[in-house]
Design a protein around this motif. Structure first.
Motif, PDB file in Angstrom:
ATOM      1  N   ALA A 124      39.387 131.115  99.520  1.00 41.91           N
ATOM      2  CA  ALA A 124      38.949 130.903  98.157  1.00 41.91           C
ATOM      3  C   ALA A 124      39.308 129.200  97.730  1.00 41.91           C
ATOM      4  N   THR A 125      38.542 128.962  96.919  1.00 38.60           N
ATOM      5  CA  THR A 125      38.722 127.603  96.524  1.00 38.60           C
ATOM      6  C   THR A 125      38.638 127.365  94.967  1.00 38.60           C
ATOM      7  N   ILE A 126      39.391 126.470  94.441  1.00 35.20           N
ATOM      8  CA  ILE A 126      39.246 126.017  93.112  1.00 35.20           C
ATOM      9  C   ILE A 126      39.471 124.632  92.766  1.00 35.20           C
ATOM     10  N   THR A 127      38.612 124.154  91.863  1.00 36.74           N
ATOM     11  CA  THR A 127      38.657 122.796  91.639  1.00 36.74           C
ATOM     12  C   THR A 127      39.851 122.280  90.698  1.00 36.74           C
ATOM     13  N   GLY A 128      39.956 121.048  90.393  1.00 33.59           N
ATOM     14  CA  GLY A 128      40.826 120.643  89.388  1.00 33.59           C
ATOM     15  C   GLY A 128      40.485 121.368  88.007  1.00 33.59           C
ATOM     16  N   GLY A 129      39.339 121.423  87.664  1.00 34.93           N
ATOM     17  CA  GLY A 129      39.030 121.925  86.357  1.00 34.93           C
ATOM     18  C   GLY A 129      39.097 123.610  86.280  1.00 34.93           C
ATOM     19  N   GLY A 130      39.159 124.254  87.279  1.00 34.43           N
ATOM     20  CA  GLY A 130      39.622 125.541  87.450  1.00 34.43           C
ATOM     21  C   GLY A 130      38.152 126.514  87.962  1.00 34.43           C
ATOM     22  N   SER A 131      37.088 125.812  88.524  1.00 29.26           N
ATOM     23  CA  SER A 131      35.830 126.524  89.137  1.00 29.26           C
ATOM     24  C   SER A 131      36.522 127.115  90.273  1.00 29.26           C
ATOM     25  N   THR A 132      35.993 128.425  90.423  1.00 23.06           N
ATOM     26  CA  THR A 132      36.383 128.947  91.625  1.00 23.06           C
ATOM     27  C   THR A 132      35.268 129.470  92.627  1.00 23.06           C
ATOM     28  N   ASN A 133      35.533 129.547  93.737  1.00 21.83           N
ATOM     29  CA  ASN A 133      34.538 130.266  94.881  1.00 21.83           C
ATOM     30  C   ASN A 133      35.383 131.148  95.868  1.00 21.83           C
ATOM     31  N   TYR A 134      34.729 132.264  96.377  1.00 25.92           N
ATOM     32  CA  TYR A 134      35.280 132.993  97.286  1.00 25.92           C
ATOM     33  C   TYR A 134      34.382 133.580  98.393  1.00 25.92           C
ATOM     34  N   ALA A 135      35.161 133.702  99.548  1.00 21.90           N
ATOM     35  CA  ALA A 135      34.361 134.092 100.714  1.00 21.90           C
ATOM     36  C   ALA A 135      33.806 135.585 100.490  1.00 21.90           C
ATOM     37  N   ASP A 136      32.772 136.047 100.940  1.00 22.60           N
ATOM     38  CA  ASP A 136      32.148 137.328 100.638  1.00 22.60           C
ATOM     39  C   ASP A 136      33.048 138.424 100.955  1.00 22.60           C
ATOM     40  N   SER A 137      33.888 138.322 101.856  1.00 24.51           N
ATOM     41  CA  SER A 137      35.128 139.323 102.247  1.00 24.51           C
ATOM     42  C   SER A 137      35.862 139.580 101.287  1.00 24.51           C
ATOM     43  N   VAL A 138      36.195 138.533 100.521  1.00 30.52           N
ATOM     44  CA  VAL A 138      37.318 138.780  99.496  1.00 30.52           C
ATOM     45  C   VAL A 138      36.899 138.889  97.956  1.00 30.52           C
ATOM     46  N   LYS A 139      35.583 138.806  97.791  1.00 29.86           N
ATOM     47  CA  LYS A 139      34.892 138.710  96.531  1.00 29.86           C
ATOM     48  C   LYS A 139      35.315 139.772  95.652  1.00 29.86           C
ATOM     49  N   GLY A 140      35.682 139.846  94.583  1.00 26.56           N
ATOM     50  CA  GLY A 140      35.865 141.044  93.828  1.00 26.56           C
ATOM     51  C   GLY A 140      37.275 141.372  93.938  1.00 26.56           C
ATOM     52  N   ARG A 141      38.036 141.181  95.083  1.00 28.93           N
ATOM     53  CA  ARG A 141      39.613 141.555  95.069  1.00 28.93           C
ATOM     54  C   ARG A 141      40.596 140.657  94.974  1.00 28.93           C
ATOM     55  N   PHE A 142      40.076 139.389  95.298  1.00 30.09           N
ATOM     56  CA  PHE A 142      41.237 137.989  95.437  1.00 30.09           C
ATOM     57  C   PHE A 142      40.830 137.293  94.119  1.00 30.09           C
ATOM     58  N   THR A 143      41.733 136.570  93.719  1.00 32.48           N
ATOM     59  CA  THR A 143      41.691 135.721  92.575  1.00 32.48           C
ATOM     60  C   THR A 143      42.577 134.527  92.763  1.00 32.48           C
ATOM     61  N   ILE A 144      41.749 133.202  92.783  1.00 34.47           N
ATOM     62  CA  ILE A 144      42.719 131.995  92.945  1.00 34.47           C
ATOM     63  C   ILE A 144      42.733 131.561  91.538  1.00 34.47           C
ATOM     64  N   SER A 145      43.898 130.854  91.424  1.00 28.46           N
ATOM     65  CA  SER A 145      44.494 130.278  90.210  1.00 28.46           C
ATOM     66  C   SER A 145      45.346 129.020  90.474  1.00 28.46           C
ATOM     67  N   ARG A 146      45.439 128.373  89.489  1.00 27.92           N
ATOM     68  CA  ARG A 146      46.500 127.054  89.637  1.00 27.92           C
ATOM     69  C   ARG A 146      47.210 126.902  88.181  1.00 27.92           C
ATOM     70  N   ASP A 147      48.463 126.351  88.428  1.00 24.61           N
ATOM     71  CA  ASP A 147      49.010 125.851  87.269  1.00 24.61           C
ATOM     72  C   ASP A 147      49.446 124.369  87.539  1.00 24.61           C
ATOM     73  N   ASN A 148      48.692 123.508  86.969  1.00 20.45           N
ATOM     74  CA  ASN A 148      48.841 121.999  87.383  1.00 20.45           C
ATOM     75  C   ASN A 148      50.171 121.572  86.988  1.00 20.45           C
ATOM     76  N   ALA A 149      50.731 122.194  85.771  1.00 17.53           N
ATOM     77  CA  ALA A 149      51.974 121.655  85.419  1.00 17.53           C
ATOM     78  C   ALA A 149      53.136 121.809  86.479  1.00 17.53           C
ATOM     79  N   LYS A 150      52.981 122.823  87.288  1.00 17.36           N
ATOM     80  CA  LYS A 150      53.696 122.967  88.123  1.00 17.36           C
ATOM     81  C   LYS A 150      53.434 122.623  89.675  1.00 17.36           C
ATOM     82  N   ASN A 151      52.307 122.192  89.740  1.00 20.63           N
ATOM     83  CA  ASN A 151      51.834 121.901  91.020  1.00 20.63           C
ATOM     84  C   ASN A 151      51.608 123.138  92.146  1.00 20.63           C
ATOM     85  N   THR A 152      51.247 124.156  91.384  1.00 21.49           N
ATOM     86  CA  THR A 152      51.207 125.532  92.188  1.00 21.49           C
ATOM     87  C   THR A 152      50.051 126.081  92.133  1.00 21.49           C
ATOM     88  N   VAL A 153      49.782 126.598  93.379  1.00 21.71           N
ATOM     89  CA  VAL A 153      48.229 127.291  93.324  1.00 21.71           C
ATOM     90  C   VAL A 153      48.662 128.829  93.715  1.00 21.71           C
TER      91      VAL A 153
END
Length: 114
Positions: free
Chosen positions: A49-78
């Protein structure tokens, strides 16, 4: 200096959930695309899974619909929220930039088994 520290893995039954976290270093974290990768035994590392600085996401087909990537820029955490886990999801999970830096953290083991 790059630092990537993954946590949150463990043993879970099929159908269960886990939430992975990745603490990253760097003053420019908020604008850097990030990704979660995994490597299963005997297999090559793959991008999950990938996420841009602006929050756009992409997923491998094998995990799409099951996994969610997110980020908290204030905490430098993904994060990677993993639901409906399957035995095929068993792997060591890593976070890194996208495309990845040459430095890799130690990863966090996810084992899906009954």
């Amino acid at each position: 200096q790059v630092q990537l520290v993954e946590s949150g893995g463990g043993l879970v039954q099929p159908g269960g959930s886990l939430r992975l976290s990745c603490a990253a270093s760097g003053k420019i974290f908020s604008i850097v695309p990030m990704g979660w990768y995994r490597q299963a035994p005997g297999k090559q590392r793959e991008l999950v899974a990938t996420i841009t600085g602006g929050g756009s996401t992409n997923y491998a087909d094998s995990v799409k619909g099951r996994f969610t990537i997110s980020r908290d820029n204030a905490k430098n955490t993904v994060y990677l929220q993993m639901n409906s886990l399957k035995p095929d999801d068993t792997a060591v999970y890593y976070c890194n930039y996208n495309p990845p830096h040459s430095y890799w953290g130690q990863g966090t083991q996810v084992t899906v088994s009954s």
